[in-house]
Design an enzyme around this catalytic site. Structure first.
Site, PDB file in Angstrom:
ATOM      1  N   GLU A 220       0.853  -1.193   0.000  1.00  0.00           N
ATOM      2  CA  GLU A 220       0.000   0.000   0.000  1.00  0.00           C
ATOM      3  C   GLU A 220       0.883   1.235   0.000  1.00  0.00           C
ATOM      4  O   GLU A 220       1.767   1.379   0.845  1.00  0.00           O
ATOM      5  CB  GLU A 220      -0.929  -0.018   1.217  1.00  0.00           C
ATOM      6  CG  GLU A 220      -1.684   1.274   1.464  1.00  0.00           C
ATOM      7  CD  GLU A 220      -2.527   1.750   0.276  1.00  0.00           C
ATOM      8  OE1 GLU A 220      -3.276   0.950  -0.292  1.00  0.00           O
ATOM      9  OE2 GLU A 220      -2.384   2.945  -0.095  1.00  0.00           O
TER      10      GLU A 220
ATOM     11  N   GLY B  39      -5.846   0.866   4.781  1.00  0.00           N
ATOM     12  CA  GLY B  39      -7.281   0.577   4.753  1.00  0.00           C
ATOM     13  C   GLY B  39      -7.962   1.063   3.486  1.00  0.00           C
ATOM     14  O   GLY B  39      -9.153   0.851   3.305  1.00  0.00           O
TER      15      GLY B  39
ATOM     16  N   HIS C 247     -44.402   1.706  14.200  1.00  0.00           N
ATOM     17  CA  HIS C 247     -44.868   3.097  14.092  1.00  0.00           C
ATOM     18  C   HIS C 247     -44.222   3.922  15.195  1.00  0.00           C
ATOM     19  O   HIS C 247     -44.120   3.448  16.320  1.00  0.00           O
ATOM     20  CB  HIS C 247     -46.388   3.118  14.249  1.00  0.00           C
ATOM     21  CG  HIS C 247     -46.958   4.505  14.324  1.00  0.00           C
ATOM     22  ND1 HIS C 247     -47.098   5.311  13.222  1.00  0.00           N
ATOM     23  CD2 HIS C 247     -47.421   5.224  15.393  1.00  0.00           C
ATOM     24  CE1 HIS C 247     -47.631   6.473  13.600  1.00  0.00           C
ATOM     25  NE2 HIS C 247     -47.833   6.442  14.915  1.00  0.00           N
TER      26      HIS C 247
HETATM   27  C1  FAD Z   1     -15.804  11.505  -1.901  1.00  0.00           C
HETATM   28  C2  FAD Z   1     -16.206  10.067  -2.057  1.00  0.00           C
HETATM   29  C3  FAD Z   1     -17.173   9.561  -1.231  1.00  0.00           C
HETATM   30  C4  FAD Z   1     -17.556   8.229  -1.338  1.00  0.00           C
HETATM   31  N1  FAD Z   1     -18.547   7.781  -0.529  1.00  0.00           N
HETATM   32  C5  FAD Z   1     -18.955   6.508  -0.626  1.00  0.00           C
HETATM   33  C6  FAD Z   1     -19.990   6.017   0.223  1.00  0.00           C
HETATM   34  O1  FAD Z   1     -20.579   6.758   1.018  1.00  0.00           O
HETATM   35  N2  FAD Z   1     -20.318   4.712   0.129  1.00  0.00           N
HETATM   36  C7  FAD Z   1     -19.704   3.871  -0.751  1.00  0.00           C
HETATM   37  O2  FAD Z   1     -20.029   2.690  -0.784  1.00  0.00           O
HETATM   38  N3  FAD Z   1     -18.727   4.316  -1.577  1.00  0.00           N
HETATM   39  C8  FAD Z   1     -18.327   5.598  -1.533  1.00  0.00           C
HETATM   40  N4  FAD Z   1     -17.312   6.039  -2.344  1.00  0.00           N
HETATM   41  C9  FAD Z   1     -16.605   5.066  -3.215  1.00  0.00           C
HETATM   42  C10 FAD Z   1     -15.651   4.229  -2.366  1.00  0.00           C
HETATM   43  O3  FAD Z   1     -14.753   5.063  -1.679  1.00  0.00           O
HETATM   44  C11 FAD Z   1     -14.876   3.168  -3.149  1.00  0.00           C
HETATM   45  O4  FAD Z   1     -15.727   2.522  -4.047  1.00  0.00           O
HETATM   46  C12 FAD Z   1     -14.304   2.168  -2.158  1.00  0.00           C
HETATM   47  O5  FAD Z   1     -13.398   2.810  -1.309  1.00  0.00           O
HETATM   48  C13 FAD Z   1     -13.696   0.927  -2.792  1.00  0.00           C
HETATM   49  O6  FAD Z   1     -12.472   1.198  -3.332  1.00  0.00           O
HETATM   50  P1  FAD Z   1     -11.521   0.030  -3.841  1.00  0.00           P
HETATM   51  O7  FAD Z   1     -11.597  -1.128  -2.916  1.00  0.00           O
HETATM   52  O8  FAD Z   1     -11.766  -0.228  -5.263  1.00  0.00           O
HETATM   53  O9  FAD Z   1     -10.087   0.711  -3.747  1.00  0.00           O
HETATM   54  P2  FAD Z   1      -9.459   1.799  -2.768  1.00  0.00           P
HETATM   55  O10 FAD Z   1     -10.071   1.784  -1.427  1.00  0.00           O
HETATM   56  O11 FAD Z   1      -9.414   3.084  -3.490  1.00  0.00           O
HETATM   57  O12 FAD Z   1      -8.003   1.228  -2.575  1.00  0.00           O
HETATM   58  C14 FAD Z   1      -7.015   1.232  -3.544  1.00  0.00           C
HETATM   59  C15 FAD Z   1      -5.701   1.367  -2.829  1.00  0.00           C
HETATM   60  O13 FAD Z   1      -4.660   1.015  -3.707  1.00  0.00           O
HETATM   61  C16 FAD Z   1      -3.549   1.839  -3.411  1.00  0.00           C
HETATM   62  N5  FAD Z   1      -2.687   1.790  -4.581  1.00  0.00           N
HETATM   63  C17 FAD Z   1      -3.015   2.117  -5.856  1.00  0.00           C
HETATM   64  N6  FAD Z   1      -1.972   1.889  -6.675  1.00  0.00           N
HETATM   65  C18 FAD Z   1      -0.966   1.401  -5.909  1.00  0.00           C
HETATM   66  C19 FAD Z   1       0.360   0.975  -6.178  1.00  0.00           C
HETATM   67  N7  FAD Z   1       0.868   0.979  -7.424  1.00  0.00           N
HETATM   68  N8  FAD Z   1       1.124   0.533  -5.145  1.00  0.00           N
HETATM   69  C20 FAD Z   1       0.630   0.517  -3.886  1.00  0.00           C
HETATM   70  N9  FAD Z   1      -0.621   0.899  -3.581  1.00  0.00           N
HETATM   71  C21 FAD Z   1      -1.408   1.327  -4.580  1.00  0.00           C
HETATM   72  C22 FAD Z   1      -4.176   3.187  -3.131  1.00  0.00           C
HETATM   73  O14 FAD Z   1      -3.330   4.007  -2.363  1.00  0.00           O
HETATM   74  C23 FAD Z   1      -5.429   2.784  -2.360  1.00  0.00           C
HETATM   75  O15 FAD Z   1      -5.231   2.784  -0.964  1.00  0.00           O
HETATM   76  C24 FAD Z   1     -16.928   7.374  -2.289  1.00  0.00           C
HETATM   77  C25 FAD Z   1     -15.958   7.889  -3.144  1.00  0.00           C
HETATM   78  C26 FAD Z   1     -15.602   9.226  -3.044  1.00  0.00           C
HETATM   79  C27 FAD Z   1     -14.569   9.774  -3.983  1.00  0.00           C
END
Ligand code: FAD
Length: 463
Positions: free
Chosen positions: A36, A41, A446
């Site tokens: 990461e 997380g 309710h």
């Molecule tokens: C403002 C905002 C609000 C949101 N609110 C909601 C909500 O209320 N409810 C909901 O369900 N969803 C919400 N989402 C969407 C949600 O955040 C994502 O769908 C969710 O976090 C799942 O992400 P993921 O598991 O695909 O990857 P992520 O959680 O984005 O994880 C990817 C990780 O990979 C790491 N990474 C990437 N490339 C590399 C690399 N080359 N080497 C090492 N590490 C790397 C990144 O640093 C990151 O930590 C929201 C999104 C945004 C932008």
């Protein structure tokens, strides 16, 4: 190349699905590493869902306090202390990071902080955050790379250094006039929050309506809510150019169907789409194919084109929600164990945490029409749900779609208080294959918002 360290499970990116997979595999006795680069997380607890909902809750408090007299409360002057809003959010995030570190420790999965890139199939070189490199191979590899906010190609926009959700949720000052580019859920949630904190807010949306994937009646209700709160909204608005620097002064030239105009603001927030973190990390060297939009190409078992390499969450093109990334984890977990679990026919609910929130599961009216599915439509104004009167939150409506020639529930949309909770009731009924009459005839507590499902489904036209 230094001699690779071998892991049975190697996860690149510690998003929702990736971390759960790592913890599961490690607890099951497999030597597991997670790479990461920054966010322990993933983005949900650090920069996306939970921080935004935390600040949105502060904005709800601001709104309640501003209207305290409605509830019989007498207050003095009210102001937003943005630094304390930020401190509360940061405290929460710190707690979440500590919780994640505990999980890594308890599971035995090794968390390696650094940026990974493939140098060969199933082989990742990590540039460690604290210096140096490590080379890791995984018998099995999972990609959970996430996405980033894109900055549209508008003259002057990138140079204006606009905020994305990441910087907006780290602001320790109140923008005087925040211009939000993008009327999807990220833009709308933050627009309303900043308005409630005291900023002037303008939303610029290129499409003909806000919340583009929702039915027009839903979008109209959201628009009315935002305008009632004093937010200016420009629809069908193309940004032709931007001058200035976000955080100081900016001006945006807009072309709209009605008129061309320039708007002046202090800050720009861009919430106009996302792109996957798949470029420049050697996925070609790993034999991992991308789709035309740059997302990892997967089959419905979440297998990539490379043997033993899986993809999870947003980078795999899955719907962009944390709960979907979690479900992707369950699919990969079960398939690794020899199962055959797929992404087919998933019922994916979602909630936009405006106030009131918008939640939906299943089809919208427009989607049903587009798919040629005949439906019966039931609607109920929120004001008819008596709970809404007790809390003075009477805005919005519920809408249900029932299959025309059966009793099957095909969709449910709610724009109203507690929509994110009520949607789970309808989702449960849909998952159970319960006829709509089951909810219509249920005895529901309710006065709750879910109680509205009884009169809603009673409104479904007879077959
Ligand atoms: C403002 C905002 C609000 C949101 N609110 C909601 C909500 O209320 N409810 C909901 O369900 N969803 C919400 N989402 C969407 C949600 O955040 C994502 O769908 C969710 O976090 C799942 O992400 P993921 O598991 O695909 O990857 P992520 O959680 O984005 O994880 C990817 C990780 O990979 C790491 N990474 C990437 N490339 C590399 C690399 N080359 N080497 C090492 N590490 C790397 C990144 O640093 C990151 O930590 C929201 C999104 C945004 C932008």
């Amino acid at each position: 190349m230094s001699r690779p360290e071998r892991f049975e499970m190697l996860v690149l990116g510690s998003g929702e699905g990736g971390k759960f997979l790592a913890w599961h595999m490690a607890k099951s006795g497999h030597r597991t590493a997670v790479v990461e680069r920054k966010l322990i997380g993933g983005s949900c607890p650090n920069t996306n869902c939970l921080p935004s909902k935390n600040e949105i809750w502060s904005a709800k408090v601001a709104d309640l306090v501003h209207h305290a007299d409605r509830f019989g409360m007498v207050t003095g002057p009210v102001a937003t202390d943005v630094k304390r809003v930020l401190a509360r959010k940061r405290d929460m995030v710190d707690g979440l990071i500590a919780m994640h570190l505990d999980q890594y420790k308890a599971s035995g999965a090794e968390l390696i902080m650094g940026t990974g890139r493939f140098i060969a199939p199933k082989t990742v070189e990590v540039s460690l955050n604290n210096g140096g490199t490590r080379v890791l191979t995984g018998d099995r590899v999972a990609l959970n790379l996430g996405t980033y906010a894109t900055i549209p190609d508008i003259p002057g926009l990138a140079a204006a250094k606009p905020l994305t959700n990441v910087e907006a949720l780290e602001l320790d000052r109140l923008p005087d006039h925040l211009v939000v580019i993008g009327g999807g859920y990220v833009g709308l949630e933050l627009a309303q929050a900043y308005r409630r904190f005291g900023s002037r807010v303008t939303i610029v949306e290129a499409g003909p309506q806000l919340a583009g994937r929702e039915d027009p009646d839903v979008a109209a209700a959201i628009l009315e809510m935002l305008r009632d709160e004093g937010i200016a909204v420009h629809l069908g608005a193309k940004v032709l150019g931007v001058q200035g620097r976000s955080g100081e002064t900016v001006s945006l030239q807009l072309h709209t169907p009605l008129v061309d105009q320039t708007i002046e603001g202090s800050d720009i927030l861009v919430a106009a789409g996302r792109a996957p973190n798949t470029a420049g990390i050697g996925l070609n060297l790993a034999g991992v194919a991308l789709d035309p939009r740059g997302y990892v190409a997967v089959n419905d078992r979440l297998e990539t084109s490379a043997p033993d390499v899986w993809a999870i969450g947003e980078c795999a093109g899955s719907p962009q929600f944390t709960h979907v990334s979690f479900d992707d984890f369950r699919i990969v977990r079960d398939n690794l164990a020899g199962g055959d679990r797929t992404t087919r026919n998933r019922l994916v609910p979602y909630c936009m945490f405006t106030d009131p929130p918008l939640a939906r599961v299943g089809l919208s009216e427009a989607e049903a029409r587009h798919q040629g599915i005949a439906v019966r439509i039931a609607k109920l104004p929120i004001v008819a749900v008596l709970r809404s009167r007790t809390i003075s939150e009477t805005r919005g409506f519920m809408k249900a779609l029932v299959e025309a020639d059966s009793e099957r529930i095909l969709g449910f949309t709610m724009f109203g208080a507690d929509a994110g909770e009520v949607v789970a009731v309808v989702q449960t009924a849909m998952l159970a294959g319960m006829p709509y009459t089951g909810l219509r005839d249920a005895i529901i507590t309710h006065p709750t918002m879910a109680e509205g499902l009884v009169p809603l489904f009673a409104n479904a036209p007879a077959r």
